[in-house]
Design a protein around this motif. Sequence first.
Motif, mmCIF file in Angstrom:
data_model
loop_
_atom_site.group_PDB
_atom_site.id
_atom_site.type_symbol
_atom_site.label_atom_id
_atom_site.label_comp_id
_atom_site.label_asym_id
_atom_site.label_seq_id
_atom_site.Cartn_x
_atom_site.Cartn_y
_atom_site.Cartn_z
ATOM 1 N N ASN A 101 -13.654 31.159 11.741
ATOM 2 C CA ASN A 101 -12.521 30.310 11.389
ATOM 3 C C ASN A 101 -11.672 30.971 10.300
ATOM 4 O OD1 ASN A 101 -13.124 28.268 13.204
ATOM 5 N ND2 ASN A 101 -14.401 27.141 11.759
ATOM 6 N N ALA A 102 -12.341 31.662 9.371
ATOM 7 C CA ALA A 102 -11.605 32.380 8.328
ATOM 8 C C ALA A 102 -10.795 33.525 8.940
ATOM 9 C CB ALA A 102 -12.576 32.919 7.281
ATOM 10 N N VAL A 103 -11.338 34.184 9.954
ATOM 11 C CA VAL A 103 -10.602 35.243 10.646
ATOM 12 C C VAL A 103 -9.361 34.669 11.318
ATOM 13 C CG1 VAL A 103 -10.683 36.833 12.615
ATOM 14 C CG2 VAL A 103 -12.576 36.773 10.984
ATOM 15 N N ASN A 104 -9.512 33.514 11.972
ATOM 16 C CA ASN A 104 -8.359 32.871 12.612
ATOM 17 C C ASN A 104 -7.287 32.530 11.580
ATOM 18 O OD1 ASN A 104 -9.619 32.974 15.110
ATOM 19 N ND2 ASN A 104 -10.526 30.938 14.891
ATOM 20 N N LEU A 105 -7.718 32.068 10.422
ATOM 21 C CA LEU A 105 -6.770 31.738 9.356
ATOM 22 C C LEU A 105 -6.059 32.997 8.862
ATOM 23 C CD1 LEU A 105 -5.689 29.455 7.522
ATOM 24 C CD2 LEU A 105 -7.510 30.041 5.898
ATOM 25 N N ALA A 106 -6.821 34.086 8.700
ATOM 26 C CA ALA A 106 -6.225 35.349 8.256
ATOM 27 C C ALA A 106 -5.217 35.865 9.271
ATOM 28 C CB ALA A 106 -7.320 36.386 8.011
ATOM 29 N N LEU A 107 -5.496 35.694 10.557
ATOM 30 C CA LEU A 107 -4.550 36.109 11.589
ATOM 31 C C LEU A 107 -3.253 35.314 11.484
ATOM 32 C CD1 LEU A 107 -6.968 36.455 14.634
ATOM 33 C CD2 LEU A 107 -5.660 38.308 13.602
ATOM 34 N N ASP A 108 -3.387 34.022 11.220
ATOM 35 C CA ASP A 108 -2.191 33.177 11.087
ATOM 36 C C ASP A 108 -1.392 33.516 9.834
ATOM 37 O OD1 ASP A 108 -2.827 31.849 13.419
ATOM 38 O OD2 ASP A 108 -3.883 30.210 12.410
ATOM 39 N N TRP A 109 -2.107 33.879 8.763
ATOM 40 C CA TRP A 109 -1.440 34.128 7.477
ATOM 41 C C TRP A 109 -1.052 35.594 7.299
ATOM 42 C CZ3 TRP A 109 -4.229 30.869 3.122
ATOM 43 C CH2 TRP A 109 -4.011 29.511 3.398
ATOM 44 N N ILE A 142 -19.131 39.831 3.496
ATOM 45 C CA ILE A 142 -17.921 40.350 4.105
ATOM 46 C C ILE A 142 -17.595 41.684 3.427
ATOM 47 C CG2 ILE A 142 -16.389 39.193 2.455
ATOM 48 C CD1 ILE A 142 -14.433 38.722 4.743
ATOM 49 N N VAL A 143 -17.019 42.607 4.174
ATOM 50 C CA VAL A 143 -16.695 43.928 3.620
ATOM 51 C C VAL A 143 -15.235 44.238 3.946
ATOM 52 C CG1 VAL A 143 -17.280 46.374 3.563
ATOM 53 C CG2 VAL A 143 -19.074 44.687 3.981
ATOM 54 N N PHE A 144 -14.519 44.700 2.942
ATOM 55 C CA PHE A 144 -13.102 45.064 3.086
ATOM 56 C C PHE A 144 -13.005 46.573 2.976
ATOM 57 C CE2 PHE A 144 -8.670 45.161 1.128
ATOM 58 C CZ PHE A 144 -8.022 44.879 2.321
ATOM 59 N N VAL A 145 -12.732 47.232 4.089
ATOM 60 C CA VAL A 145 -12.760 48.700 4.158
ATOM 61 C C VAL A 145 -11.336 49.249 4.151
ATOM 62 C CG1 VAL A 145 -13.578 50.704 5.437
ATOM 63 C CG2 VAL A 145 -14.881 48.570 5.516
ATOM 64 N N ILE A 157 -12.795 39.473 -0.837
ATOM 65 C CA ILE A 157 -11.942 38.306 -0.597
ATOM 66 C C ILE A 157 -10.588 38.483 -1.290
ATOM 67 C CG2 ILE A 157 -11.686 35.838 -0.993
ATOM 68 C CD1 ILE A 157 -13.714 36.503 1.161
ATOM 69 N N LEU A 158 -10.600 38.958 -2.524
ATOM 70 C CA LEU A 158 -9.351 39.130 -3.261
ATOM 71 C C LEU A 158 -8.509 40.261 -2.665
ATOM 72 C CD1 LEU A 158 -10.559 38.617 -6.941
ATOM 73 C CD2 LEU A 158 -9.184 37.067 -5.549
ATOM 74 N N GLY A 159 -9.173 41.318 -2.204
ATOM 75 C CA GLY A 159 -8.439 42.405 -1.555
ATOM 76 C C GLY A 159 -7.752 41.933 -0.290
ATOM 77 N N ILE A 160 -8.440 41.083 0.470
ATOM 78 C CA ILE A 160 -7.854 40.520 1.691
ATOM 79 C C ILE A 160 -6.700 39.587 1.341
ATOM 80 C CG2 ILE A 160 -8.312 39.014 3.664
ATOM 81 C CD1 ILE A 160 -11.259 40.060 3.503
ATOM 82 N N THR A 161 -6.922 38.759 0.322
ATOM 83 C CA THR A 161 -5.913 37.778 -0.075
ATOM 84 C C THR A 161 -4.603 38.442 -0.468
ATOM 85 O OG1 THR A 161 -7.669 36.297 -0.856
ATOM 86 C CG2 THR A 161 -5.442 35.842 -1.635
ATOM 87 N N GLU A 162 -4.678 39.631 -1.049
ATOM 88 C CA GLU A 162 -3.465 40.339 -1.452
ATOM 89 C C GLU A 162 -2.556 40.654 -0.265
ATOM 90 O OE1 GLU A 162 -4.075 43.768 -3.832
ATOM 91 O OE2 GLU A 162 -5.399 42.766 -5.279
ATOM 92 N N GLU A 163 -3.136 40.706 0.930
ATOM 93 C CA GLU A 163 -2.352 41.067 2.114
ATOM 94 C C GLU A 163 -1.831 39.854 2.874
ATOM 95 O OE1 GLU A 163 -1.641 44.145 2.595
ATOM 96 O OE2 GLU A 163 -3.005 44.932 1.062
ATOM 97 N N LEU A 164 -2.183 38.645 2.447
ATOM 98 C CA LEU A 164 -1.841 37.448 3.207
ATOM 99 C C LEU A 164 -0.545 36.807 2.710
ATOM 100 C CD1 LEU A 164 -5.363 35.793 3.539
ATOM 101 C CD2 LEU A 164 -4.209 37.341 5.132
#
Length: 229
Positions: A101-109, A142-145, A157-164
Amino acid sequence: WHCYPEQGQSRRHRNEIIKTVAQQMWRNSRSLLMLVQVGIASLGACRAFVTAPTARGRGPAPSALFSAPDLSPPPVVLDRVFETDGRPIILFDGVCNLCNNAVNLALDWDPNGALRFAALQSNVGRALLQVHGREADDISSIVFVTREGAFVKSDAILGITEELNPLPFLPLRPFAKLATRVVPTFLRDLIYDGVADNRYSIMGKRNECRFDADGEFDDRFVDDALAGR
């Protein structure tokens, strides 16, 4: 603190009580000081890599680094996934409903498609875990590569959030950077672990691992064939 009557109490006994209380206060103050130092050390600290690849794009190999006969070595897989596409990759638990569900949200954002995805259980995911010093079957975080290295837990999570960008006028990068500097890492990870350790209890798990976007966002999910020979 306790009050003791002066009458009938020797000075020696009184001194012992004062000494005991003073020692206890000293021990408590040392524990408090240590906690404060940890917090201060975490404030404003740069996010730590799991492993930062060298100039050639490879991190140190873990002791159990290996490749199946039909799979390419993890360093080769790392080169392939970033050879023509420099977008960061989110490694997520493919059987976790909360994670999906978090992946779906990231795709939308992420309307600009700045992020890519791969399941931790996929061959690409396992290779990227290994080349960054983690066990191939480690799905604890979770891993952000990125090209420069990999992040885990709250740093990921914060690294991903920077891109949303949930709204055109509301990028999340400033908020993510502020959280990185203001909230101590140990506190952020404590909150992350509380959710991650109970993720199956919160929303359950699916029987099959999610390896792609079910055809809707093909360019957003890393092709698992990149891990083949």
